[in-house]
Design an enzyme around this catalytic site. Structure first.
Site, mmCIF file in Angstrom:
data_model
loop_
_atom_site.group_PDB
_atom_site.id
_atom_site.type_symbol
_atom_site.label_atom_id
_atom_site.label_comp_id
_atom_site.label_asym_id
_atom_site.label_seq_id
_atom_site.Cartn_x
_atom_site.Cartn_y
_atom_site.Cartn_z
ATOM 1 N N ASP A 112 51.925 21.669 39.226
ATOM 2 C CA ASP A 112 52.040 20.210 39.112
ATOM 3 C C ASP A 112 53.403 19.822 38.570
ATOM 4 O O ASP A 112 54.061 20.613 37.891
ATOM 5 C CB ASP A 112 51.016 19.663 38.112
ATOM 6 C CG ASP A 112 49.592 19.967 38.496
ATOM 7 O OD1 ASP A 112 49.337 20.222 39.676
ATOM 8 O OD2 ASP A 112 48.742 19.949 37.581
HETATM 9 N N1 URA Z 1 46.282 24.077 37.316
HETATM 10 C C1 URA Z 1 46.721 22.821 37.094
HETATM 11 O O1 URA Z 1 45.957 21.971 36.676
HETATM 12 N N2 URA Z 1 48.002 22.553 37.320
HETATM 13 C C2 URA Z 1 48.907 23.468 37.729
HETATM 14 O O2 URA Z 1 50.091 23.167 37.910
HETATM 15 C C3 URA Z 1 48.439 24.773 37.965
HETATM 16 C C4 URA Z 1 47.126 25.056 37.756
#
Ligand code: URA
Length: 235
Positions: A111
């Site tokens: 993310d």
């Molecule tokens: N899980 C999440 O919530 N975000 C990420 O970036 C990776 C795994």
């Protein structure tokens, strides 16, 4: 001096395949004297050469088939190439990696608000292998969260019975280790959309910081944020 013909490739193809420039631009670069072959300015870009004998602007050509790198993703960049989503991790990597044929892609995504280890490769078959839970590549996340964990959360995450909101299939068993107040490590073999944040949300907790220090056999170690390192391509 005759040039080796084994592994020979046209200069314009060489430079476009590894993302330096288009075949047409290669011609202009040659006319401008930017390309040398064994130290001599090269004029004819249809000439077949050994990549090792060619320099562009005095530097050797990075002609690696099967590129694999680890990148330390900083905050506030996205793994997409869609500029509407914000600055991209690909803006922080050598531009020729994205112009290669095939171009590099990230192995799964992190993310915008997540930092940590992102694998980058041009080998599509490996993207599938590393992201498919079948191949059991464990990813480790350092989680900082707000809220009071409920008793039994470790067992629930490990049970394979945790169902994320809006999904039909339960998450595969995951290993959760509390490290201290508001801090935990989570080890996952799958990579669903926002999975860590949603698993914690299912337990009534809010993730406020998320970092991935490990992906399968690869560890970030002391690689600085925003930096990358080439890795040997697995056999
Ligand atoms: N899980 C999440 O919530 N975000 C990420 O970036 C990776 C795994």
């Amino acid at each position: 001096m005759p040039h080796p013909k084994k592994d020979a490739i046209r200069v314009d193809q060489l430079l476009s395949r590894y993302g330096y420039c288009s075949r047409r631009e290669a011609h202009a670069w040659a006319r401008a004297g930017r390309i040398t072959l064994d130290g001599v300015p090269l004029k004819d870009t249809s000439e077949r050469v050994d990549a090792k004998s060619v320099l562009v602007d005095g530097a050797s050509v990075e002609a690696v088939d099967g590129l694999l790198a680890m990148f330390h993703k900083p905050l506030a960049v996205v793994c997409s190439r869609d500029g509407r989503e914000g600055p991209s991790v690909f803006d922080l990597l050598p531009p020729q990696w994205s112009q290669r044929n095939p171009p590099v892609a990230s192995v799964g995504r992190l993310d915008k608000d997540t930092t940590g280890l992102l694998l980058i490769t041009d080998a599509g078959e490996w993207v599938h292998r590393w992201t498919s839970p079948k191949h059991n590549h464990e990813k480790t996340y350092e989680v900082t969260f707000e809220g009071e964990p409920k008793p039994g959360m470790v067992e629930w995450f490990a049970s394979g019975a945790l169902r994320l909101e809006g999904e039909g299939r339960c998450c595969l068993p995951a290993k959760l280790v509390f490290e201290g107040p508001g801090r935990a490590l989570l080890h996952l073999v799958e990579g669903r959309f926002h999975q860590v944040r949603r698993m914690f949300a299912a337990a009534g907790l809010t993730v406020i910081r998320l970092h991935r220090p490990r992906f399968g056999p690869y560890e970030l170690g002391d690689l600085a944020e925003g930096s990358w390192r080439l890795l040997p391509m697995p056999e």
